[in-house]
Design a protein around this motif. Structure first.
Motif, PDB file in Angstrom:
ATOM      1  N   SER A  85     131.168  87.647  34.123  1.00  0.00           N
ATOM      2  CA  SER A  85     130.942  87.767  32.683  1.00  0.00           C
ATOM      3  C   SER A  85     129.607  87.148  32.283  1.00  0.00           C
ATOM      4  CB  SER A  85     132.071  87.070  31.912  1.00  0.00           C
ATOM      5  OG  SER A  85     133.324  87.613  32.244  1.00  0.00           O
ATOM      6  N   TYR A 141     136.796  89.929  35.852  1.00  0.00           N
ATOM      7  CA  TYR A 141     136.319  89.641  34.492  1.00  0.00           C
ATOM      8  C   TYR A 141     134.840  90.004  34.415  1.00  0.00           C
ATOM      9  CZ  TYR A 141     140.621  86.897  34.419  1.00  0.00           C
ATOM     10  OH  TYR A 141     141.924  86.501  34.506  1.00  0.00           O
ATOM     11  N   THR A 151     133.201  90.627  31.150  1.00  0.00           N
ATOM     12  CA  THR A 151     132.959  90.669  29.711  1.00  0.00           C
ATOM     13  C   THR A 151     131.500  90.346  29.391  1.00  0.00           C
ATOM     14  OG1 THR A 151     133.501  88.331  29.363  1.00  0.00           O
ATOM     15  CG2 THR A 151     135.318  89.892  29.341  1.00  0.00           C
ATOM     16  N   ASN A 152     131.070  90.865  28.241  1.00  0.00           N
ATOM     17  CA  ASN A 152     129.755  90.546  27.669  1.00  0.00           C
ATOM     18  C   ASN A 152     128.611  90.852  28.639  1.00  0.00           C
ATOM     19  OD1 ASN A 152     128.114  89.735  25.559  1.00  0.00           O
ATOM     20  ND2 ASN A 152     128.192  87.569  26.087  1.00  0.00           N
ATOM     21  N   ASP A 211     139.168  93.086  32.755  1.00  0.00           N
ATOM     22  CA  ASP A 211     138.617  92.732  31.447  1.00  0.00           C
ATOM     23  C   ASP A 211     137.157  93.167  31.391  1.00  0.00           C
ATOM     24  OD1 ASP A 211     137.819  91.650  29.061  1.00  0.00           O
ATOM     25  OD2 ASP A 211     138.716  89.685  29.409  1.00  0.00           O
ATOM     26  N   SER A 217     135.724  93.762  28.248  1.00  0.00           N
ATOM     27  CA  SER A 217     135.506  93.675  26.809  1.00  0.00           C
ATOM     28  C   SER A 217     134.083  93.214  26.489  1.00  0.00           C
ATOM     29  CB  SER A 217     136.513  92.691  26.192  1.00  0.00           C
ATOM     30  OG  SER A 217     136.355  91.392  26.738  1.00  0.00           O
ATOM     31  N   ARG A 218     133.684  93.470  25.239  1.00  0.00           N
ATOM     32  CA  ARG A 218     132.372  93.056  24.723  1.00  0.00           C
ATOM     33  C   ARG A 218     131.222  93.614  25.564  1.00  0.00           C
ATOM     34  NH1 ARG A 218     132.315  86.811  24.097  1.00  0.00           N
ATOM     35  NH2 ARG A 218     133.601  86.918  25.974  1.00  0.00           N
ATOM     36  N   ASN A 219     131.323  94.896  25.802  1.00  0.00           N
ATOM     37  CA  ASN A 219     130.237  95.618  26.454  1.00  0.00           C
ATOM     38  C   ASN A 219     129.822  96.769  25.537  1.00  0.00           C
ATOM     39  OD1 ASN A 219     129.567  94.782  29.470  1.00  0.00           O
ATOM     40  ND2 ASN A 219     131.753  94.403  29.161  1.00  0.00           N
ATOM     41  N   ASN A 248     141.724  95.139  29.202  1.00  0.00           N
ATOM     42  CA  ASN A 248     141.025  94.755  27.978  1.00  0.00           C
ATOM     43  C   ASN A 248     139.718  95.530  27.879  1.00  0.00           C
ATOM     44  OD1 ASN A 248     139.932  93.547  25.739  1.00  0.00           O
ATOM     45  ND2 ASN A 248     140.145  91.451  26.462  1.00  0.00           N
ATOM     46  N   ASN A 280     134.032  97.483  22.315  1.00  0.00           N
ATOM     47  CA  ASN A 280     133.143  98.433  22.969  1.00  0.00           C
ATOM     48  C   ASN A 280     132.827  99.566  21.991  1.00  0.00           C
ATOM     49  OD1 ASN A 280     132.578  97.776  25.957  1.00  0.00           O
ATOM     50  ND2 ASN A 280     134.772  97.358  25.774  1.00  0.00           N
TER      51      ASN A 280
END
Length: 433
Positions: A86, A105, A107-108, A129, A131-133, A152, A156
């Motif tokens: 992440s 993981y 994320t981001n 996970d 998320s936040r991409n 998750n 997005n």
């Protein structure tokens, strides 16, 4: 002596060769634990993998660095269970990840597409996970990710709920996207799904039968979506599903808006605890029956009523009072406790001549020979009677008009005189027989 030196040199060589591999060496830029199999290299501004990582790692944390590409660099860690990449600059999920992974993981990052090969061979993966991409499309292959329980994809740029999600999945987070549609059959197989997060999207309605197969669902979030509450063709499904599901719905659609297409028939009023009392029910029923006959109720206080003698048994000779407790009256609630709305009623049935022998002289009397007196009292600590109790008294004791209640008519006096005269003649004729 030389032999001993040779043996010692051989042992030292073996130690120099095999000890680093057996015991492991922790990279200087990382923190290690568990025999150096758990390695944390987060927050080191790394752009390439540090030297000295063992092949038998089980945990590797590479988060908060500046990795741009990790393709083919993690394949050799065949025992790796948890990988955290992440908060880097990755543009895709690293290719050829070890098949031993349980948790991933990512994320981001800057991942734009979740390719089918990114997860095609991850049979053991349980947590994914991403998320936040900037994922706009997530391609999953049918019958892959068979062990996945948690997915998750929140925060997005997805427009459509991903299809081919694994049937054993339990939690799906698709919140904070641009989702506006669910294709037919997308959620049909997810019979183990317990948590579904769809808040902060662009849904205006949910297609018919989309949620029907989610038999194990426990919580679903639907708030912050632009629901078309006036769409009588598409919105009814989700509204009816929300009413009938056993799951906890957070942010039910159209909860604070009227439904123009719904029935406008008002719901029946729910009875209160006081209305459920049998006493109150009986009093209200009496009110309804009396309202039609007497639209303008008369306030009842102390009443003294005289009825015509023809309404009394003609041969009544009892002169002592007969007491009837007023137990049929509804109870009033007062600070001192329940009390009766009226005191004891007394009925006096008396004869004006004190016996059969004096009936003859009574023919000339101008007063009513027999009188029925009903007195209804009230508790001393109440000055006003409730409307419902008043209605009950009116029903039991109808109030006659003022002239008829106080002064008997001339015809009735003549009729009663005649009756008494005939009774006297009958009493005189009895000894003669």
């Amino acid at each position: 002596m030389e032999y001993q030196i040779l043996n010692t040199s051989t042992c030292l060589l073996v130690l120099l060769v095999f000890i680093p591999t057996g015991l492991g060496i922790c990279p200087s830029s990382c923190k290690c634990s568990g025999n150096d199999r758990n390695v944390d290299c987060s927050g080191r501004n790394l752009t390439v993998l540090p030297q000295g990582l063992q092949d038998n790692l089980t945990y590797l944390n590479l988060s908060f660095n500046q990795f741009v590409d990790l393709d083919h660099q993690l394949t050799r860690f065949t025992n790796l269970r948890t990988l955290d990449i992440s908060n880097n600059w990755l543009k895709n999920v690293p290719a050829h990840l070890p098949k031993s992974l349980w948790e991933l993981y990512a994320t981001n990052n800057n991942i734009k597409v979740l390719q089918k090969l990114d997860t095609a061979y991850q049979w053991n993966l349980r947590v994914l996970d991403v998320s936040r991409n900037m994922v706009e499309r997530a391609v999953l292959i049918n019958n892959t990710l068979s062990s996945l329980k948690f997915l998750n994809l929140s925060s997005n740029k997805l427009w459509t709920v991903p299809t081919n999600m694994p049937y054993n999945i339990e939690t799906v987070d698709l919140s904070n996207n641009f989702l506006s549609q669910i294709l037919p059959g997308t959620l049909v197989r997810l019979q183990h799904l317990t948590s579904l997060y769809l808040h902060n999207n662009k849904f205006s309605y949910i297609p018919d039968k989309a949620f029907d197969q989610l038999s194990q669902l426990q919580v679903v979030t639907l708030y912050n979506n632009p629901w078309s509450c006036s769409d009588s063709q598409n919105i009814p499904y989700v509204l009816q599903w929300v009413q009938g599901t056993a799951a906890r719905v957070v942010g039910a659609p159209c909860a604070d808006q009227p439904w123009p297409w719904a029935s406008t028939t008002p719901a029946p009023a729910q009875p209160t605890a006081l209305d459920s009392s049998p006493m109150i029910k009986g009093t209200k029923a009496a009110d309804r029956e009396t309202s039609a006959a007497a639209p303008e109720p008369t306030k009842v206080t102390k009443t003294h009523k005289q009825f015509k003698a023809k309404e009394v048994a003609p041969l009544a000779t009892q002169s002592h009072p007969v007491l009837f407790p007023g137990t049929d009256r509804p109870l009033l609630h007062s600070p001192d406790g329940p009390q009766e709305a009226a005191a004891t009623r007394t009925i006096h049935v008396q004869d004006s001549s004190e016996g059969n022998a004096s009936l003859a002289p009574a023919t000339g009397s101008s007063t009513t020979p027999m009188t029925l007196s009903i007195t209804s009292g009230m508790p001393t600590n109440y000055s006003k009677m409730p409307q419902s109790t008043t209605a009950t008294l009116r029903k039991e004791e109808p109030t006659p008009s003022a002239p008829d209640a106080r002064v008997p008519s001339r015809a009735s006096r003549w009729e009663m005189g005649l009756l008494l005269y005939l009774a006297a003649l009958h009493a005189v004729a009895l000894p003669l027989d």
